[in-house]
Design a protein around this motif. Structure first.
Motif, PDB file in Angstrom:
ATOM      1  N   ALA A 312       0.833  -1.215   0.000  1.00  0.00           N
ATOM      2  CA  ALA A 312       0.000   0.000   0.000  1.00  0.00           C
ATOM      3  C   ALA A 312       0.864   1.260   0.000  1.00  0.00           C
ATOM      4  N   SER A 313       1.952   1.246   0.745  1.00  0.00           N
ATOM      5  CA  SER A 313       2.834   2.421   0.783  1.00  0.00           C
ATOM      6  C   SER A 313       3.455   2.662  -0.582  1.00  0.00           C
ATOM      7  N   ALA A 314       3.846   1.593  -1.267  1.00  0.00           N
ATOM      8  CA  ALA A 314       4.412   1.754  -2.609  1.00  0.00           C
ATOM      9  C   ALA A 314       3.389   2.327  -3.568  1.00  0.00           C
ATOM     10  N   ILE A 315       2.156   1.842  -3.466  1.00  0.00           N
ATOM     11  CA  ILE A 315       1.098   2.356  -4.346  1.00  0.00           C
ATOM     12  C   ILE A 315       0.848   3.833  -4.066  1.00  0.00           C
ATOM     13  N   ALA A 316       0.819   4.202  -2.773  1.00  0.00           N
ATOM     14  CA  ALA A 316       0.513   5.586  -2.406  1.00  0.00           C
ATOM     15  C   ALA A 316       1.651   6.531  -2.761  1.00  0.00           C
ATOM     16  N   ALA A 319       3.022   5.674  -6.996  1.00  0.00           N
ATOM     17  CA  ALA A 319       1.994   5.955  -8.006  1.00  0.00           C
ATOM     18  C   ALA A 319       1.095   7.118  -7.613  1.00  0.00           C
ATOM     19  N   GLY A 320       1.109   7.472  -6.332  1.00  0.00           N
ATOM     20  CA  GLY A 320       0.252   8.567  -5.879  1.00  0.00           C
ATOM     21  C   GLY A 320      -1.226   8.211  -5.864  1.00  0.00           C
ATOM     22  N   LEU A 321      -1.543   6.925  -5.835  1.00  0.00           N
ATOM     23  CA  LEU A 321      -2.940   6.476  -5.861  1.00  0.00           C
ATOM     24  C   LEU A 321      -3.316   6.021  -4.463  1.00  0.00           C
ATOM     25  N   VAL A 322      -3.693   6.984  -3.647  1.00  0.00           N
ATOM     26  CA  VAL A 322      -3.990   6.670  -2.256  1.00  0.00           C
ATOM     27  C   VAL A 322      -5.262   5.836  -2.151  1.00  0.00           C
ATOM     28  N   ASP A 323      -6.229   6.078  -3.037  1.00  0.00           N
ATOM     29  CA  ASP A 323      -7.458   5.295  -2.988  1.00  0.00           C
ATOM     30  C   ASP A 323      -7.190   3.830  -3.318  1.00  0.00           C
ATOM     31  N   VAL A 324      -6.278   3.558  -4.257  1.00  0.00           N
ATOM     32  CA  VAL A 324      -5.916   2.184  -4.583  1.00  0.00           C
ATOM     33  C   VAL A 324      -5.214   1.534  -3.394  1.00  0.00           C
ATOM     34  N   ALA A 325      -4.320   2.289  -2.742  1.00  0.00           N
ATOM     35  CA  ALA A 325      -3.650   1.767  -1.556  1.00  0.00           C
ATOM     36  C   ALA A 325      -4.652   1.444  -0.462  1.00  0.00           C
ATOM     37  N   LEU A 326      -5.629   2.302  -0.298  1.00  0.00           N
ATOM     38  CA  LEU A 326      -6.670   2.042   0.702  1.00  0.00           C
ATOM     39  C   LEU A 326      -7.454   0.790   0.359  1.00  0.00           C
ATOM     40  N   SER A 327      -7.699   0.565  -0.910  1.00  0.00           N
ATOM     41  CA  SER A 327      -8.468  -0.603  -1.333  1.00  0.00           C
ATOM     42  C   SER A 327      -7.749  -1.905  -0.995  1.00  0.00           C
ATOM     43  N   ILE A 328      -6.439  -1.960  -1.227  1.00  0.00           N
ATOM     44  CA  ILE A 328      -5.714  -3.195  -0.940  1.00  0.00           C
ATOM     45  C   ILE A 328      -5.610  -3.439   0.564  1.00  0.00           C
ATOM     46  N   ILE A 329      -5.513  -2.356   1.344  1.00  0.00           N
ATOM     47  CA  ILE A 329      -5.498  -2.516   2.794  1.00  0.00           C
ATOM     48  C   ILE A 329      -6.859  -3.001   3.281  1.00  0.00           C
ATOM     49  N   GLN A 330      -7.911  -2.487   2.703  1.00  0.00           N
ATOM     50  CA  GLN A 330      -9.245  -2.951   3.079  1.00  0.00           C
ATOM     51  C   GLN A 330      -9.421  -4.434   2.771  1.00  0.00           C
ATOM     52  N   GLU A 368       3.298  18.344  -2.602  1.00  0.00           N
ATOM     53  CA  GLU A 368       3.856  17.005  -2.724  1.00  0.00           C
ATOM     54  C   GLU A 368       3.772  16.304  -1.368  1.00  0.00           C
ATOM     55  N   TRP A 369       3.024  15.175  -1.367  1.00  0.00           N
ATOM     56  CA  TRP A 369       2.825  14.426  -0.130  1.00  0.00           C
ATOM     57  C   TRP A 369       3.217  12.977  -0.348  1.00  0.00           C
ATOM     58  N   SER A 370       3.540  12.302   0.727  1.00  0.00           N
ATOM     59  CA  SER A 370       3.799  10.866   0.708  1.00  0.00           C
ATOM     60  C   SER A 370       3.179  10.273   1.958  1.00  0.00           C
ATOM     61  N   LEU A 371       2.868   8.988   1.863  1.00  0.00           N
ATOM     62  CA  LEU A 371       2.286   8.320   3.024  1.00  0.00           C
ATOM     63  C   LEU A 371       3.269   8.299   4.183  1.00  0.00           C
ATOM     64  N   ALA A 372       4.544   8.130   3.867  1.00  0.00           N
ATOM     65  CA  ALA A 372       5.548   8.129   4.934  1.00  0.00           C
ATOM     66  C   ALA A 372       5.567   9.464   5.669  1.00  0.00           C
ATOM     67  N   ARG A 373       5.450  10.561   4.942  1.00  0.00           N
ATOM     68  CA  ARG A 373       5.414  11.878   5.576  1.00  0.00           C
ATOM     69  C   ARG A 373       4.144  12.046   6.393  1.00  0.00           C
TER      70      ARG A 373
END
Length: 1010
Positions: A312-316, A319-330, A368-373
């Motif tokens: 999920a972190s790699a996707i977010a 790729a900047g696709l936070v919704d896709v990352a959320l989907s895989i975590i769900q 510019e944002w990242s999940l890690a930040r």
């Protein structure tokens, strides 16, 4: 063309082979090993041809199962139970047999390769039946029958490209493809399985991956995460959820999916012992694909959850696709993996920031944002990130849609962790409001008005609103947002608190004093922040809070007045200066000066009365008994400050009109007006860079003195300005630069300025009246001693220029003034004047270059009359010497006359006595005789020195300090008996007093200001 079948077979290319060629050229050949090797050697992309080749090769290699005794014994097992485990082949026996029978070993090896290719072929066929999810939905129709019959060529991204309906195709064969599949059959049969699976993952052929895992799970299981990592980050997890790792909640580890065997009964050549024996006898180099990560065992729950988080972190981030990352975590959380609920919660909040928060108004882009930040942010930073680009129009909506849900999540987390804090949301929201720009703050307060319905208010507690507003306003550094601050004040609640007037005053004074002390900077707290102020306002009771709002109302009105006249102050200044009269007075002067200069059209009496009206309002009290911002300054003092500010602008005509106006609000006394005008004139004077009172600040200083009534004091100030202008015209210098007006004012001995004029201008002494007028205007009009000193300096200047006639005339005037002053009982002034006068007369009377003996005798006689008793003998010696010289000259002159005229009467005429000489010298004989009566002539120290005039010269220089003049020459006095000694030459006068050309009368009267 040759008719030999093997030659014909080898001459054909792979793409030329057909089923007919197999039947006519290969099947008739009797050599099983050659045929099997030919089948292994051929790879074609036609499914039917390739299948026929493989089946023929398996048929020919099947003979080894009968010819090889160890294998034949296992193959002919009489048990007949298909489900029973077949007996193991003895590996030692097989090795021995294969060493002796290399042909059978090769056949076993070829059979193994053919079986693997047949399994790959079946997988290929099964994969061709699978249509990738989400492909070409536009080709669907409402008719289900036509949808089932639709060919694969209508699908846009069919990876296999065949034109056969997968639903109607048989399990064992497919029709000939009309186009080349993305992966050729020949490559599919020989390439590494892991590489093929990674290629399918990168192409998003998820059903093909599923088929590979189902049929080749044993080979692919340990590389499952490598394959999954090749799936593009932008792919929707719902499309490949069936290939994602599964979690066995009962076993608390990863669940291994089941795999289907290729055959119900394994072939004998697939037996591990057979494979090992064949490998020894017929070694091959098997291609081994090196994967960066392999996991043979099932992962525990924590490691599996970490993989989902990493994915999920790699996707977010990548790729900047936070919704896709959320989907895989769900998806992972739905299986019960621990820790993914909280991670999904963070992703959900992060999604709101990325997709719902407003973008930058300048660029239109998000930061510019990242999940890690995001995961490193503190709650206040998260709130700030949500509203970083909010506008006054959107801030309320953003708080409701973004900030409040986040605060609710924080409360829920605290409850789950057993750290329930019902104030966490309130405190965090208040913390943001205290730090928000005032443009956003006013929108928040307007959305929290007490007049709004309770359910619509953003902030619903009236006391909290009041405390926040007080902290925000008094903690703000804004100097120009007074209308906005007033809008905030209008949103505040109003409480009706009934108290007597004295109690109200006490509360107001106590609150003001406490607030003023709290906001005053100190070493421990250089600046009081809004958060600090909120801590101060929190414990205040409702009555004090209400009084604080009343105080705020007065301060806001004061701030608007300050800003109107160009002297804005931060709101907390009104708290700090509440008990500081000096600070209030300094700011009042600032308002009067800056307000006067802030508007070029402040040229009428009404304009200045407006300033005065505002400032009088500031020094008064409100209806609630609260002092204004200038409450410690008396009204009269405010009038003086405003009038001084008016004079500071140089608008003197307006000032005169204001003083003459009827019903004028400036009720100042004439003495006060005069004092203010003189003070303002001094300020202009001190700021002037040129002494010319016709231009610049010096002109303002002079014109300012025309505003009040022309008293003696005012006239004296004007004369001093005129004198300054006259001195500047003489080009006096100070440290190499033209002397400044402030230096003239700061000079303690102003007569020294006159001395500098006389010493720097060769002809200045000729204009006695001009020099005396300069002295009068320097403030010495009623000081006769100063006039006598000035005459002495003029005489000395004339003496230096060897103008003895003018020096004598000035000396006579000086003596007359001194004698007149002696008739008045002035004490020390008379002594000082006499001291200067006799020394000047003595200095001139003893000059050898001055050839008028009678005048010199007169001067020495005046010196004897005015000098102290102890100096009389010295002067008398000089007088006697001069008298002797005069007698000798007279005798010589009379002898010459007698010889010429031969008259005895003239030759017998005796010399004049001392008394007669004094009489002819116009010396008051009676006063001098009285002083000489019974006077015994002592031996004077002067007569014992090499220079008898040294003491007189030194005394003169001491009294007339700063008189840079000297004598042309000094006679060497005789001994005590009066005998004449040899003459002694004297030093030349100073070079700066050398004879200079006169510049004319213009510079003397101050007309030349160039």
């Amino acid at each position: 063309m040759t008719s030999d079948p093997p030659a014909l077979w080898t001459s054909l290319a792979d793409d030329e082979l057909t089923e007919t060629h197999i039947d006519t050229l290969l099947k008739p050949l009797p050599d099983h090993l050659w045929v099997a090797a030919a089948c292994v050697d051929r790879l074609v992309d036609d499914v039917d041809v390739q299948r026929q080749i493989l089946e023929l090769g398996l048929q020919r290699t099947g003979t080894v199962l009968e010819s090889c005794p160890p294998l034949a014994a296992v193959d002919n097992d009489p048990t007949g139970n298909e489900e029973a485990t077949p007996p193991q082949v003895g590996i030692a026996e097989l090795k021995t047999y294969f060493e002796d029978n290399q042909a059978d070993a090769k056949l076993c090896h070829l059979r193994t390769v053919l079986l693997q290719r047949l399994d790959r072929l079946n997988t290929f066929v099964e994969s061709c039946k699978v249509i990738p999810d989400g492909e070409d939905d536009e080709s669907e129709t409402e008719d289900e029958e036509s949808e089932e019959e639709e060919s694969l060529e209508d699908w846009e991204d069919n990876p296999w490209g065949d034109d056969t309906n997968p639903h109607t195709a048989g399990n064992a064969e497919v029709k000939k493809q009309s186009s080349t599949p993305p992966i050729p059959l020949s490559a599919f049969l020989t390439d590494d399985l892991v590489r093929l699976a990674c290629l399918c993952a990168s192409k998003q052929w998820f059903e093909a991956i599923r088929c590979l895992w189902h049929r080749h799970g044993e080979q692919l299981w340990q590389y499952r995460f490598v394959i999954l990592d090749n799936i593009p980050e932008y792919a929707q997890p719902q499309a490949y959820r069936h290939v994602l790792p599964e979690f066995d909640i009962d076993a608390d580890k990863e669940r291994r999916p089941p795999t289907a065997p290729h055959r119900a009964t394994p072939d004998l050549v697939e037996d591990p012992n057979v494979v090992s024996a064949v490998q020894v006898c017929h070694p091959t180099q098997a291609a081994i694909w090196s994967a960066p990560f392999a996991a043979n065992a099932a992962l525990p729950s924590t490691e599996l959850a970490d993989w989902y988080k990493k994915r999920a972190s790699a996707i977010a981030d990548e790729a900047g696709l936070v919704d896709v990352a959320l989907s895989i975590i769900q998806h992972g959380a739905s299986q019960g993996l621990p820790g993914l609920d909280e991670f999904g919660e963070e992703l959900s909040l992060f999604t709101r920031l990325i997709y719902d928060a407003p973008a930058s108004p300048r660029t239109g882009d998000h930061e510019e944002w990242s999940l890690a930040r995001w995961l490193t942010l503190t709650p206040p930073q998260v709130i700030q990130a949500y509203v970083a680009h909010s506008s006054p129009e959107t801030i309320v909506r953003d708080i409701r849609d973004l900030v409040n849900p986040y605060l609710f999540v924080l409360e829920s987390r605290a409850d789950r962790e057993g750290k329930s804090d019902p104030q966490i949301s309130t405190n965090l929201l208040h913390e943001y409001i205290l730090s928000a720009p005032i443009d956003l703050t006013v929108s928040i307060f307007e959305a929290s008005k007490p007049t709004l319905p309770q359910g619509e208010r953003l902030l619903r507690d009236d006391e909290d609103i009041a405390r926040l507003a007080l902290a925000c306003l008094y903690g703000s550094n804004s100097l120009d947002r007074w209308p906005t601050m007033s809008r905030i004040f209008e949103c505040l609640p109003a409480w009706d608190i009934s108290q007597d007037e004295d109690a109200d005053d006490d509360i107001a004074d106590t609150t003001m004093a406490s607030l003023g002390a709290f906001v005053t900077p100190s070493t421990s707290m250089p600046r009081c922040t809004p958060t600090d102020l909120l801590m101060f306002f929190k414990p205040l009771p409702l009555s004090s809070l209400s009084r604080a709002l009343d105080i705020l109302d007065v301060h806001l009105e004061s701030g608007e007045i300050f800003s109107r006249w160009g002297s804005p102050a931060p709101l907390r200044w009104f708290l700090q200066s509440n008990g500081n009269e000096a600070e209030q007075r300094a700011w009042a002067h600032r308002i009067a000066r800056r307000g006067a200069g802030s508007d070029e059209h402040m040229n009428t009496v009404e304009d200045w009365e407006w300033i005065l009206e505002d400032m009088l309002k500031l020094c008064g009290k409100s209806d609630n008994g609260i002092r204004g911002a200038l409450g410690l300054i008396p009204r009269k003092e405010v009038m003086r400050i405003v009038f001084a500010g008016l004079l500071g602008t140089g608008k003197f005509e307006v000032a005169k009109e204001l003083l003459r106006a009827r019903h004028a609000k400036f009720t100042l006394k004439p003495a006060d007006i005069e004092e203010i005008c003189i003070s303002s004139s001094h300020e202009f004077y001190d700021n002037a860079t040129s002494g010319n009172y016709k231009v610049g600040d010096m002109k303002l200083a002079y014109d300012c003195l025309c505003v009040p009534a022309q008293s003696d004091k005012v006239l004296q100030e004007k004369e001093f300005i005129e004198a300054t202008s006259r001195l500047s015209s003489f080009n006096l210098t100070s440290r190499g630069n033209p002397i400044s007006p402030i230096e003239i004012r700061m000079t303690k001995d102003r007569l020294s300025l006159v001395s500098r004029v006389l010493s720097s201008n060769a002809d200045a002494y000729k204009h006695t009246e001009v020099i005396l007028d300069l002295v009068y205007k320097l403030g010495f009009r009623a000081h006769p001693v100063a006039e006598i000193k000035t005459l002495s300096m003029i005489s000395d200047a004339a003496l230096l220029a060897e103008d003895f006639t003018r020096a004598y005339e000035v000396s006579e005037r000086m003596v007359a003034d001194t004698l007149r002053l002696r008739t008045e009982p002035n004490g020390a002034d008379v002594q000082e004047a006499s001291q200067v006068c006799w020394m000047t007369c003595y200095q001139l009377g003893r000059q050898p270059e001055f050839d008028d003996v009678q005048k010199k005798l007169t001067l020495l006689g005046r010196a004897m009359e005015l000098c102290p008793a102890e100096q009389l003998n010295d002067i008398l010696v000089a007088w006697r010497k001069l008298d002797k010289e005069d007698a000798e000259i007279r005798a010589e002159r009379l002898g010459k006359r007698h010889r010429k005229k031969s008259t005895s009467a003239t030759s017998r005429k005796p010399l004049q006595s001392i008394g007669q000489q004094l009489y002819h010298a116009h010396t008051p004989i009676h006063s001098l005789a009285a002083r000489l009566q019974d006077f015994k002539m002592p031996t004077t120290p002067l007569l014992n020195t090499p220079d008898a005039t040294a003491l007189a010269s030194k005394t003169f220089r001491t009294v007339a300090a700063n008189f840079p003049f000297g004598t042309r020459g000094r006679p060497h006095e005789g001994s005590a008996n009066g005998e004449e000694a040899s003459p002694r030459p004297e030093h030349d006068v100073s070079a700066q007093a050398s004879r200079a050309l006169a510049k004319g009368i213009g510079w003397l009267i101050g007309d030349d200001h160039s």
